[in-house]
Scaffold this motif. Structure first.
Motif, PDB file in Angstrom:
ATOM      1  N   ALA A   1     -20.616  35.813  30.839  1.00  0.00           N
ATOM      2  CA  ALA A   1     -19.336  35.220  31.194  1.00  0.00           C
ATOM      3  C   ALA A   1     -18.668  36.058  32.269  1.00  0.00           C
ATOM      4  CB  ALA A   1     -18.434  34.768  30.113  1.00  0.00           C
ATOM      5  N   ALA A   2     -18.763  37.416  32.263  1.00  0.00           N
ATOM      6  CA  ALA A   2     -18.096  38.210  32.920  1.00  0.00           C
ATOM      7  C   ALA A   2     -18.757  38.314  34.518  1.00  0.00           C
ATOM      8  CB  ALA A   2     -18.033  39.643  32.374  1.00  0.00           C
ATOM      9  N   LEU A   3     -20.030  38.309  34.342  1.00  0.00           N
ATOM     10  CA  LEU A   3     -20.883  38.241  35.704  1.00  0.00           C
ATOM     11  C   LEU A   3     -20.453  37.031  36.520  1.00  0.00           C
ATOM     12  CD1 LEU A   3     -24.091  39.626  34.546  1.00  0.00           C
ATOM     13  CD2 LEU A   3     -22.783  40.610  36.000  1.00  0.00           C
ATOM     14  N   SER A   4     -20.109  35.958  35.753  1.00  0.00           N
ATOM     15  CA  SER A   4     -19.840  34.572  36.597  1.00  0.00           C
ATOM     16  C   SER A   4     -18.339  34.448  36.977  1.00  0.00           C
ATOM     17  CB  SER A   4     -20.008  33.263  35.526  1.00  0.00           C
ATOM     18  OG  SER A   4     -19.196  33.262  34.821  1.00  0.00           O
ATOM     19  N   ALA A   5     -17.633  35.299  36.284  1.00  0.00           N
ATOM     20  CA  ALA A   5     -15.869  35.543  36.471  1.00  0.00           C
ATOM     21  C   ALA A   5     -15.724  36.280  37.747  1.00  0.00           C
ATOM     22  CB  ALA A   5     -15.287  35.969  35.251  1.00  0.00           C
ATOM     23  N   LYS A   6     -14.608  35.506  38.465  1.00  0.00           N
ATOM     24  CA  LYS A   6     -14.307  36.329  39.740  1.00  0.00           C
ATOM     25  C   LYS A   6     -13.178  37.525  39.206  1.00  0.00           C
ATOM     26  CE  LYS A   6     -15.249  32.771  43.153  1.00  0.00           C
ATOM     27  NZ  LYS A   6     -14.329  31.949  44.168  1.00  0.00           N
ATOM     28  N   GLY A   7     -13.365  38.474  39.695  1.00  0.00           N
ATOM     29  CA  GLY A   7     -12.654  39.746  39.474  1.00  0.00           C
ATOM     30  C   GLY A   7     -13.370  40.898  38.693  1.00  0.00           C
TER      31      GLY A   7
ATOM     32  N   MET B   1     -25.281  30.275  35.304  1.00  0.00           N
ATOM     33  CA  MET B   1     -23.775  30.532  35.284  1.00  0.00           C
ATOM     34  C   MET B   1     -23.489  31.133  36.545  1.00  0.00           C
ATOM     35  SD  MET B   1     -21.661  29.846  32.704  1.00  0.00           S
ATOM     36  CE  MET B   1     -20.688  31.053  32.564  1.00  0.00           C
ATOM     37  N   THR B   2     -24.516  32.215  37.134  1.00  0.00           N
ATOM     38  CA  THR B   2     -23.979  32.686  38.342  1.00  0.00           C
ATOM     39  C   THR B   2     -24.701  32.142  39.484  1.00  0.00           C
ATOM     40  OG1 THR B   2     -26.154  34.172  37.976  1.00  0.00           O
ATOM     41  CG2 THR B   2     -23.905  34.878  37.280  1.00  0.00           C
ATOM     42  N   LYS B   3     -25.007  30.827  39.287  1.00  0.00           N
ATOM     43  CA  LYS B   3     -25.772  30.007  40.393  1.00  0.00           C
ATOM     44  C   LYS B   3     -26.886  30.843  41.270  1.00  0.00           C
ATOM     45  CE  LYS B   3     -21.715  27.233  41.438  1.00  0.00           C
ATOM     46  NZ  LYS B   3     -20.778  26.618  42.482  1.00  0.00           N
TER      47      LYS B   3
ATOM     48  N   ILE C   1     -17.571  45.335  35.070  1.00  0.00           N
ATOM     49  CA  ILE C   1     -18.189  44.111  35.787  1.00  0.00           C
ATOM     50  C   ILE C   1     -17.456  43.570  36.853  1.00  0.00           C
ATOM     51  CG2 ILE C   1     -19.887  42.052  35.427  1.00  0.00           C
ATOM     52  CD1 ILE C   1     -18.874  43.847  32.250  1.00  0.00           C
ATOM     53  N   GLU C   2     -17.925  43.422  37.944  1.00  0.00           N
ATOM     54  CA  GLU C   2     -17.559  42.791  39.206  1.00  0.00           C
ATOM     55  C   GLU C   2     -18.219  41.579  39.239  1.00  0.00           C
ATOM     56  OE1 GLU C   2     -17.368  42.977  43.969  1.00  0.00           O
ATOM     57  OE2 GLU C   2     -16.667  44.908  42.853  1.00  0.00           O
ATOM     58  N   GLY C   3     -17.503  40.341  38.872  1.00  0.00           N
ATOM     59  CA  GLY C   3     -18.111  39.061  38.855  1.00  0.00           C
ATOM     60  C   GLY C   3     -17.994  38.188  39.924  1.00  0.00           C
ATOM     61  N   GLY C   4     -18.682  37.215  39.852  1.00  0.00           N
ATOM     62  CA  GLY C   4     -18.722  36.156  41.062  1.00  0.00           C
ATOM     63  C   GLY C   4     -19.564  36.245  42.159  1.00  0.00           C
ATOM     64  N   HIS C   5     -20.736  37.010  41.719  1.00  0.00           N
ATOM     65  CA  HIS C   5     -21.643  37.319  42.826  1.00  0.00           C
ATOM     66  C   HIS C   5     -23.024  36.436  42.249  1.00  0.00           C
ATOM     67  CE1 HIS C   5     -19.337  40.398  44.770  1.00  0.00           C
ATOM     68  NE2 HIS C   5     -18.921  40.925  43.613  1.00  0.00           N
ATOM     69  N   GLN C   6     -23.574  36.041  43.378  1.00  0.00           N
ATOM     70  CA  GLN C   6     -25.043  35.270  43.019  1.00  0.00           C
ATOM     71  C   GLN C   6     -26.063  36.394  42.921  1.00  0.00           C
ATOM     72  OE1 GLN C   6     -25.101  32.294  46.228  1.00  0.00           O
ATOM     73  NE2 GLN C   6     -25.857  30.711  44.512  1.00  0.00           N
ATOM     74  N   LEU C   7     -26.785  36.286  42.154  1.00  0.00           N
ATOM     75  CA  LEU C   7     -27.881  37.383  42.118  1.00  0.00           C
ATOM     76  C   LEU C   7     -29.352  36.673  42.471  1.00  0.00           C
ATOM     77  CD1 LEU C   7     -27.048  38.335  38.050  1.00  0.00           C
ATOM     78  CD2 LEU C   7     -26.152  39.247  40.345  1.00  0.00           C
TER      79      LEU C   7
ATOM     80  N   LYS D   1     -23.061  43.625  39.887  1.00  0.00           N
ATOM     81  CA  LYS D   1     -22.384  44.929  40.019  1.00  0.00           C
ATOM     82  C   LYS D   1     -21.657  45.237  38.574  1.00  0.00           C
ATOM     83  CE  LYS D   1     -21.232  43.693  44.841  1.00  0.00           C
ATOM     84  NZ  LYS D   1     -22.173  44.541  45.389  1.00  0.00           N
ATOM     85  N   ILE D   2     -22.375  46.103  38.059  1.00  0.00           N
ATOM     86  CA  ILE D   2     -22.063  46.502  36.610  1.00  0.00           C
ATOM     87  C   ILE D   2     -22.232  48.107  36.681  1.00  0.00           C
ATOM     88  CG2 ILE D   2     -24.496  45.800  35.920  1.00  0.00           C
ATOM     89  CD1 ILE D   2     -23.447  45.479  32.941  1.00  0.00           C
ATOM     90  N   GLU D   3     -21.118  48.698  35.789  1.00  0.00           N
ATOM     91  CA  GLU D   3     -21.164  50.118  35.760  1.00  0.00           C
ATOM     92  C   GLU D   3     -20.853  50.601  34.161  1.00  0.00           C
ATOM     93  OE1 GLU D   3     -22.133  52.335  37.642  1.00  0.00           O
ATOM     94  OE2 GLU D   3     -22.088  50.853  39.510  1.00  0.00           O
ATOM     95  N   ARG D   4     -21.573  51.278  33.738  1.00  0.00           N
ATOM     96  CA  ARG D   4     -21.318  51.744  32.389  1.00  0.00           C
ATOM     97  C   ARG D   4     -20.535  53.089  32.528  1.00  0.00           C
ATOM     98  NH1 ARG D   4     -24.519  52.100  27.414  1.00  0.00           N
ATOM     99  NH2 ARG D   4     -26.110  50.542  28.255  1.00  0.00           N
ATOM    100  N   ILE D   5     -19.350  52.962  31.650  1.00  0.00           N
ATOM    101  CA  ILE D   5     -18.479  54.105  31.666  1.00  0.00           C
ATOM    102  C   ILE D   5     -18.397  54.494  30.180  1.00  0.00           C
ATOM    103  CG2 ILE D   5     -15.962  54.674  31.768  1.00  0.00           C
ATOM    104  CD1 ILE D   5     -15.539  52.043  33.484  1.00  0.00           C
ATOM    105  N   ALA D   6     -18.706  55.945  30.234  1.00  0.00           N
ATOM    106  CA  ALA D   6     -18.706  56.613  28.698  1.00  0.00           C
ATOM    107  C   ALA D   6     -17.477  56.581  28.033  1.00  0.00           C
ATOM    108  CB  ALA D   6     -19.212  57.958  29.082  1.00  0.00           C
TER     109      ALA D   6
END
Length: 437
Positions: free
Chosen positions: A399-405, A252-254, A6-12, A432-437
């Motif tokens: 939490a991860a979606l709100s965190a930077k990085g 959380m993500t504003k 998850i690449e966090g810190g982005h508004q949705l 920005k989220i990706e599933r990794i097998a």
């Protein structure tokens, strides 16, 4: 073991439709065992726990026809009861806590029901006493094989209605007893019954099949036994736990998010409780609109000025399934709040992962945590973590979606147990989220 990056810190931004309610689906699916006629169920969520139960029913001999996304026809006219004594059943039943609810319908219709000790979330002790004490009250005999961890109830001469006062207002316990009692001889009265929307929905479905259940929506149910039940069509409610999850995600993500078709009248204290954290919730028809909280949100205090305390309680109190979300949202609030998880002693243990991300949380004991909000002056830090259960898993994802990085969450099968196609739905609103097998 699956993983999310998850690449966090982005508004949705955008609209998101809640799935069908997981907890209702598990009850409703078990109820198809009560009749030999066709039962059509709509809005069934495509999630691991529900699909496991559908597979168990199919192995039991239920004829299943998929009509389209979320819509199925079930017909239980030629069940293979020998399956209940098989090793495959022990494996299937032990992997799903909701499997316990097949016992009531089987006992009601066939005079016997068996189940291995069911699995599910590791969130503390979740006793089954209410289920089996209810069956015993109706005249069933009970046995438990400790060596094989296998439960059985039998009533070869049928069940008889009785007054009972439940020790706890267990949702699944009440559902199981209701399904056992609908074809019992005479009248069954259940006091201190659960009255959650899931249970109301089950009772309405059973009444549409020919059952006679009075007091639906209250904690006093009166059931007049009938000799048989017929078919019906039933549509499952939107999942209120998912709705609460998306409210927390928006805050959380504003983000500006609209949650569509939520069935407001069935949400109880959920909107009110989130408003206590200062979150703006607008009702637009049957939708919930959450504006972007660019200036943050402030925790309310009680009238006397004391610290806000949010706790769970049986319906119509606040559902325990959303306390994990409330706790995460509080980490970025302006102010402090005491979270009191009364019902499950291990559900707050995931807070160590939030502390690693920089959250200010004091775990007072297994049931209570004090959260001192950051007010967005500092963001949570991206990290690597493992999902311990469904609700903690979605909370860590928020939490991860709100965190930077970039954060990594392992064991995402726990999240998949309760949330349908979650990464695609989150991507549709900009995550920005990706599933990794």
């Amino acid at each position: 073991m699956g993983t999310f990056q998850i690449e966090g810190g982005h508004q949705l931004q955008g609209k998101i439709q809640p799935q069908g309610a997981k907890n209702e689906a598990l009850q409703i699916l078990c109820a198809v065992l009560l009749t030999s006629e066709e039962v059509r169920i709509n809005n069934i969520p495509d999630i691991i726990d529900v699909n496991k139960l559908i597979g168990l029913l199919e192995n039991l001999g239920v004829k299943i026809q998929k009509l389209g996304k979320g819509s199925y026809i079930f017909k239980s006219d030629a069940l293979n009861l020998d399956y209940l004594q098989s090793e495959q059943f022990k494996k299937d039943g032990s992997g799903l806590r909701g499997s316990i609810m097949i016992v009531g319908p089987l006992l009601s219709r066939f005079g016997k029901g068996y189940i291995p000790k069911p699995g599910g979330d590791k969130i503390g002790r979740r006793r089954l006493d209410t289920h089996f004490e209810g069956f015993i009250n109706l005249g069933a005999s009970f046995r438990y094989n400790k060596e094989e961890r296998f439960y059985g109830v039998e009533a070869p001469n049928g069940l008889k209605g009785k007054y009972m006062l439940l020790e706890e207002a267990s949702v699944t316990g009440t559902a199981n007893i209701v399904m056992a009692a609908v074809m019992a001889e005479g009248t069954t009265t259940i006091y201190n019954a659960a009255c959650e929307p899931y249970l109301q929905q089950l009772c309405k479905m059973l009444n549409s099949m020919g059952a006679k259940i009075g007091g639906v929506g209250s904690n006093l149910l009166v059931i007049e036994g009938v000799t048989e039940l017929g078919g019906c069509e039933h549509t499952i409610l939107p999942d209120m736990i998912e709705i609460g999850s998306w409210i927390g995600l928006a805050a959380m993500t504003k983000s500006e998010i609209t949650i569509t078709n939520v069935r407001w009248e069935m949400l109880g204290l959920i909107p009110t409780t989130f408003k206590k954290l200062g979150i703006t919730i607008e009702r637009r028809g049957d939708d919930i609109f959450i504006p972007a909280h660019n200036d943050g949100y402030e925790v309310q205090s009680f009238i006397d000025g004391s610290i806000m305390n949010i706790s769970d309680a049986p319906w119509p109190g606040f559902t325990p399934d959303l306390l994990s979300i409330i706790l995460v949202v509080a980490t970025q609030a302006r102010g402090s709040v005491l979270i009191h998880q009364k019902m499950f002693e291990s559900r707050l243990f995931f807070v160590d992962k939030l502390i690693d991300m920089g959250a200010k949380i004091i775990l007072c004991d297994p049931h209570r945590a004090t959260v001192i909000g950051h007010d967005f002056h500092s963001s949570l830090k991206a990290t690597t973590m493992t999902s311990p259960d469904i609700r903690a898993g979605i909370s860590l994802l928020i939490a991860a979606l709100s965190a930077k990085g970039t954060s990594t969450i392992h064991n995402i099968e726990q999240i998949d147990r309760g949330y349908e196609d979650i990464e695609a739905r989150l991507k549709s609103i900009g995550a920005k989220i990706e599933r990794i097998a």
